[in-house]
Scaffold this motif. Structure first.
Motif, PDB file in Angstrom:
ATOM      1  N   PRO A  63       0.807  -1.237   0.000  1.00 17.87           N
ATOM      2  CA  PRO A  63       0.000   0.000   0.000  1.00 17.87           C
ATOM      3  C   PRO A  63       0.835   1.279   0.000  1.00 17.87           C
ATOM      4  N   ASP A  64       2.112   1.190   0.345  1.00 21.07           N
ATOM      5  CA  ASP A  64       2.953   2.396   0.399  1.00 21.07           C
ATOM      6  C   ASP A  64       3.767   2.610  -0.871  1.00 21.07           C
ATOM      7  N   ARG A  65       3.537   1.808  -1.904  1.00 19.13           N
ATOM      8  CA  ARG A  65       4.388   1.896  -3.102  1.00 19.13           C
ATOM      9  C   ARG A  65       4.284   3.251  -3.779  1.00 19.13           C
ATOM     10  N   ASP A  66       3.094   3.855  -3.822  1.00 17.11           N
ATOM     11  CA  ASP A  66       2.953   5.160  -4.482  1.00 17.11           C
ATOM     12  C   ASP A  66       3.711   6.253  -3.723  1.00 17.11           C
ATOM     13  N   ALA A  67       3.739   6.135  -2.396  1.00 21.31           N
ATOM     14  CA  ALA A  67       4.472   7.123  -1.593  1.00 21.31           C
ATOM     15  C   ALA A  67       5.974   7.023  -1.866  1.00 21.31           C
ATOM     16  N   VAL A  68       6.459   5.786  -2.042  1.00 18.80           N
ATOM     17  CA  VAL A  68       7.885   5.612  -2.358  1.00 18.80           C
ATOM     18  C   VAL A  68       8.185   6.206  -3.732  1.00 18.80           C
ATOM     19  N   TRP A  69       7.287   5.967  -4.684  1.00 18.21           N
ATOM     20  CA  TRP A  69       7.477   6.493  -6.042  1.00 18.21           C
ATOM     21  C   TRP A  69       7.552   8.024  -6.031  1.00 18.21           C
ATOM     22  N   GLU A  70       6.681   8.635  -5.238  1.00 25.59           N
ATOM     23  CA  GLU A  70       6.668  10.100  -5.158  1.00 25.59           C
ATOM     24  C   GLU A  70       8.006  10.627  -4.641  1.00 25.59           C
ATOM     25  N   LYS A  71       8.562   9.959  -3.638  1.00 24.01           N
ATOM     26  CA  LYS A  71       9.845  10.405  -3.088  1.00 24.01           C
ATOM     27  C   LYS A  71      10.992  10.129  -4.055  1.00 24.01           C
ATOM     28  N   LEU A  72      10.869   9.071  -4.843  1.00 26.12           N
ATOM     29  CA  LEU A  72      11.878   8.791  -5.868  1.00 26.12           C
ATOM     30  C   LEU A  72      11.917   9.921  -6.891  1.00 26.12           C
ATOM     31  N   ASP A  73      10.765  10.400  -7.286  1.00 26.83           N
ATOM     32  CA  ASP A  73      10.710  11.534  -8.212  1.00 26.83           C
ATOM     33  C   ASP A  73      11.218  12.816  -7.557  1.00 26.83           C
ATOM     34  N   GLN A  74      10.886  13.008  -6.280  1.00 26.28           N
ATOM     35  CA  GLN A  74      11.371  14.195  -5.573  1.00 26.28           C
ATOM     36  C   GLN A  74      12.898  14.184  -5.465  1.00 26.28           C
ATOM     37  N   ASN A  75      13.444  13.002  -5.267  1.00 24.90           N
ATOM     38  CA  ASN A  75      14.902  12.873  -5.204  1.00 24.90           C
ATOM     39  C   ASN A  75      15.537  13.349  -6.504  1.00 24.90           C
ATOM     40  N   ALA A  76      14.966  12.939  -7.637  1.00 30.67           N
ATOM     41  CA  ALA A  76      15.494  13.366  -8.933  1.00 30.67           C
ATOM     42  C   ALA A  76      15.363  14.878  -9.092  1.00 30.67           C
ATOM     43  N   ALA A  77      14.217  15.407  -8.646  1.00 28.85           N
ATOM     44  CA  ALA A  77      14.008  16.854  -8.748  1.00 28.85           C
ATOM     45  C   ALA A  77      14.996  17.611  -7.869  1.00 28.85           C
ATOM     46  N   ASP A  78      15.369  17.037  -6.738  1.00 27.96           N
ATOM     47  CA  ASP A  78      16.314  17.694  -5.836  1.00 27.96           C
ATOM     48  C   ASP A  78      17.728  17.716  -6.407  1.00 27.96           C
ATOM     49  N   MET A  79      18.015  16.813  -7.338  1.00 26.70           N
ATOM     50  CA  MET A  79      19.328  16.833  -7.974  1.00 26.70           C
ATOM     51  C   MET A  79      19.470  18.019  -8.929  1.00 26.70           C
ATOM     52  N   THR A  80      18.355  18.485  -9.451  1.00 24.48           N
ATOM     53  CA  THR A  80      18.394  19.538 -10.473  1.00 24.48           C
ATOM     54  C   THR A  80      19.070  20.814  -9.982  1.00 24.48           C
ATOM     55  N   PRO A  81      18.714  21.344  -8.785  1.00 26.10           N
ATOM     56  CA  PRO A  81      19.409  22.552  -8.320  1.00 26.10           C
ATOM     57  C   PRO A  81      20.918  22.344  -8.150  1.00 26.10           C
ATOM     58  N   ALA A  82      21.304  21.128  -7.734  1.00 24.71           N
ATOM     59  CA  ALA A  82      22.737  20.849  -7.580  1.00 24.71           C
ATOM     60  C   ALA A  82      23.445  20.943  -8.923  1.00 24.71           C
ATOM     61  N   ILE A  83      22.823  20.405  -9.970  1.00 24.35           N
ATOM     62  CA  ILE A  83      23.397  20.487 -11.315  1.00 24.35           C
ATOM     63  C   ILE A  83      23.404  21.934 -11.803  1.00 24.35           C
ATOM     64  N   ALA A  84      22.297  22.650 -11.537  1.00 26.78           N
ATOM     65  CA  ALA A  84      22.188  24.045 -11.974  1.00 26.78           C
ATOM     66  C   ALA A  84      23.262  24.917 -11.331  1.00 26.78           C
ATOM     67  N   SER A  85      23.583  24.655 -10.066  1.00 22.77           N
ATOM     68  CA  SER A  85      24.577  25.467  -9.372  1.00 22.77           C
ATOM     69  C   SER A  85      25.957  25.328  -9.992  1.00 22.77           C
ATOM     70  N   VAL A  86      26.171  24.222 -10.690  1.00 23.75           N
ATOM     71  CA  VAL A  86      27.483  23.977 -11.306  1.00 23.75           C
ATOM     72  C   VAL A  86      27.466  24.309 -12.795  1.00 23.75           C
ATOM     73  N   TYR A  87      26.419  23.854 -13.508  1.00 24.97           N
ATOM     74  CA  TYR A  87      26.419  23.935 -14.974  1.00 24.97           C
ATOM     75  C   TYR A  87      25.346  24.847 -15.566  1.00 24.97           C
ATOM     76  N   GLY A  88      24.521  25.454 -14.741  1.00 26.64           N
ATOM     77  CA  GLY A  88      23.500  26.361 -15.257  1.00 26.64           C
ATOM     78  C   GLY A  88      22.157  25.687 -15.470  1.00 26.64           C
ATOM     79  N   GLU A  89      21.148  26.521 -15.714  1.00 26.43           N
ATOM     80  CA  GLU A  89      19.768  26.044 -15.800  1.00 26.43           C
ATOM     81  C   GLU A  89      19.510  25.144 -17.011  1.00 26.43           C
ATOM     82  N   GLU A  90      20.112  25.472 -18.127  1.00 25.09           N
ATOM     83  CA  GLU A  90      19.865  24.684 -19.342  1.00 25.09           C
ATOM     84  C   GLU A  90      20.353  23.243 -19.163  1.00 25.09           C
ATOM     85  N   ALA A  91      21.545  23.097 -18.649  1.00 25.48           N
ATOM     86  CA  ALA A  91      22.083  21.757 -18.410  1.00 25.48           C
ATOM     87  C   ALA A  91      21.270  21.028 -17.350  1.00 25.48           C
ATOM     88  N   ALA A  92      20.805  21.771 -16.345  1.00 24.12           N
ATOM     89  CA  ALA A  92      20.011  21.157 -15.281  1.00 24.12           C
ATOM     90  C   ALA A  92      18.697  20.603 -15.822  1.00 24.12           C
TER      91      ALA A  92
END
Length: 438
Positions: A63-92
């Motif tokens: 029953p918790d599989r959808d909650a795990v999926w949501e956090k998996l997507d959030q994890n990917a989204a959280d990587m974006t600012p880290a990439i942007a801080s180094v390589y800019g918004e387009e690369a992010a």
């Protein structure tokens, strides 16, 4: 002549002493290069934990599989600012499109396994190959070749293989192999973050203040990050599996025991066998065992047993805090250590209680918070250790290119000290000559 000799002796002593003082004051786990590596440690390892957890939960139709999926997507989204801080918004944005799409392949493998559909499995594997090629090329281009494309693709393929090994062994009910693959794959993520962060700081030395991502101090911080975060991930999973009385419960506890052995070995390398034996006693008795007691008390609705188990965890926090303070010779104060350990225990309990009450979104929010907190512990404990043992964890700066003198290179700090000493000697000598002439 006696004055000259005395001055020379003082200057030689100064030249020997000052580098030691500088080393003791500047050796730290917290540098821009080390911070980048720690950020990638957290995000990449959390991705692995959530990806493998989601595939197991999805296969079981938990029953918790959808909650795990949501956090998996959030994890990917959280990587974006880290990439942007180094390589800019387009690369992010380019990164996010590649990486978010990569998460979608999990469902293809799950459905193929549930339906025993070989064709669907091959299609999912083909999509993974495409991701490896596309993302490997992205990383090589972004780092301007400091992370070679072939090496990037090779390590990404190995990561994907780790995820599938965990899942395939789980589906086949080969639980020990599954959790061994989990441990292997989890630690590979820290190897990936080391390689990627090293490539980035080599590419942009000024942005990271000429610091490296793979110094002895950074290695210590990363190793402590891995040990602390793996413990948190296994503790949460073990309590969930115990509450559900899952078939693989005993093998999660097996993985925890293997982790304890690794932690003990790390303590032994720093504080010897006696310190390691003391660690193991404190770690196991009122800690790992108490987590199992919490699960049993919850299943039996025994409030008194639950309170006794919580009291054991508080005893552990106090004992482990005292152990860390003593081991680090006070560089990690006992009160601060105890407070951090207890906060960690509270986060484990909160994650479990929210899971039991079927508030899965809140449970995985707490999971992510608690998982991230372990990296703060790794940083704080690591910094205390390098302050205690600065000589063992020196070399924080990138080596500068020096002329080939046939006598080896020297750092800017040593060069400056030598020229300063030479200048002082010249001034003092001039003063002596002046007095003689007078």
């Amino acid at each position: 002549m006696k004055n000259v000799k005395r001055i020379l002796i003082l200057l030689l002593a100064f030249m020997m002493l000052v580098p030691s003082i500088a080393m003791a004051n500047t050796t730290t786990v917290k540098t821009p290069g080390s911070d980048l590596r720690a950020t990638l440690d957290q995000l990449l390892s959390e991705h692995f934990v959530l990806a493998t957890t989601y595939m197991m939960k999805s296969y079981d139709e938990a029953p918790d599989r959808d909650a795990v999926w949501e956090k998996l997507d959030q994890n990917a989204a959280d990587m974006t600012p880290a990439i942007a801080s180094v390589y800019g918004e387009e690369a992010a944005q380019q990164f996010e499109e590649i990486f978010l799409g990569h998460n979608d392949y999990a469902d293809g493998f799950v459905e193929a396994a549930k339906n025993n559909d070989e064709e669907a499995r091959k299609m999912a594997e083909q999509e993974v190959d495409e991701f490896v090629n596309e993302f490997g090329s992205f990383l090589a281009t972004a780092t301007e070749g400091n992370l070679p494309e072939d090496a990037a693709k090779q390590v990404l393929a190995a990561h994907e293989e780790d995820v599938l090994k965990v899942f395939d062994h789980y589906v086949n009910e080969e639980y020990q192999q599954s959790y061994q693959a989990f441990r292997d794959g989890f630690h590979r993520m820290f190897d990936i973050s080391e390689a990627l962060s090293s490539a980035i700081v080599t590419q942009m030395p000024d942005k990271f203040e000429q610091t490296k991502a793979d110094t002895p101090a950074a290695d210590l911080r990363s190793n402590l990050n891995a040990l602390a975060s793996e413990h948190f991930a296994l503790a949460v999973l073990e309590m969930q599996k115990g509450y559900n009385q899952s078939a693989d419960y005993d093998f999660v506890t097996w993985a925890e025991n293997e982790h304890t052995a690794d932690f003990k070995a790390a303590i032994a390398s720093l504080y010897g066998e006696e310190g390691a034996a003391q660690f193991e006693k404190v770690w196991q008795q009122d800690h790992i065992n108490a987590q199992s007691d919490i699960v049993t008390a919850t299943l039996e609705e025994d409030e008194e047993a639950r309170q006794m188990a919580e009291d054991s965890l508080m005893t552990f926090a106090e004992d482990f805090g005292a152990f860390l303070a003593t081991a680090t010779e006070g560089n990690l104060p006992e009160d601060a250590a105890t407070e951090a350990v207890w906060k960690h225990e509270e986060q484990v309990l909160q994650t479990f209680d929210q899971y039991v009450s079927e508030d899965y979104a809140a449970s995985y929010d707490t999971f992510r918070e608690g998982y991230g907190f372990m990296f703060g512990i790794g940083e704080t404990l690591g910094d205390a250790i390098v302050k205690q043992m600065p000589d063992q964890f020196a070399q924080d700066q990138m080596p500068e290119e020096m002329p080939d003198t046939g006598m080896g290179g020297m750092s800017d700090n040593n060069s400056t000290l030598i020229w300063t000493a030479f200048g002082l000697f010249a001034l003092v000598s001039a003063g002596i000559v002046y007095r003689k002439k007078a």
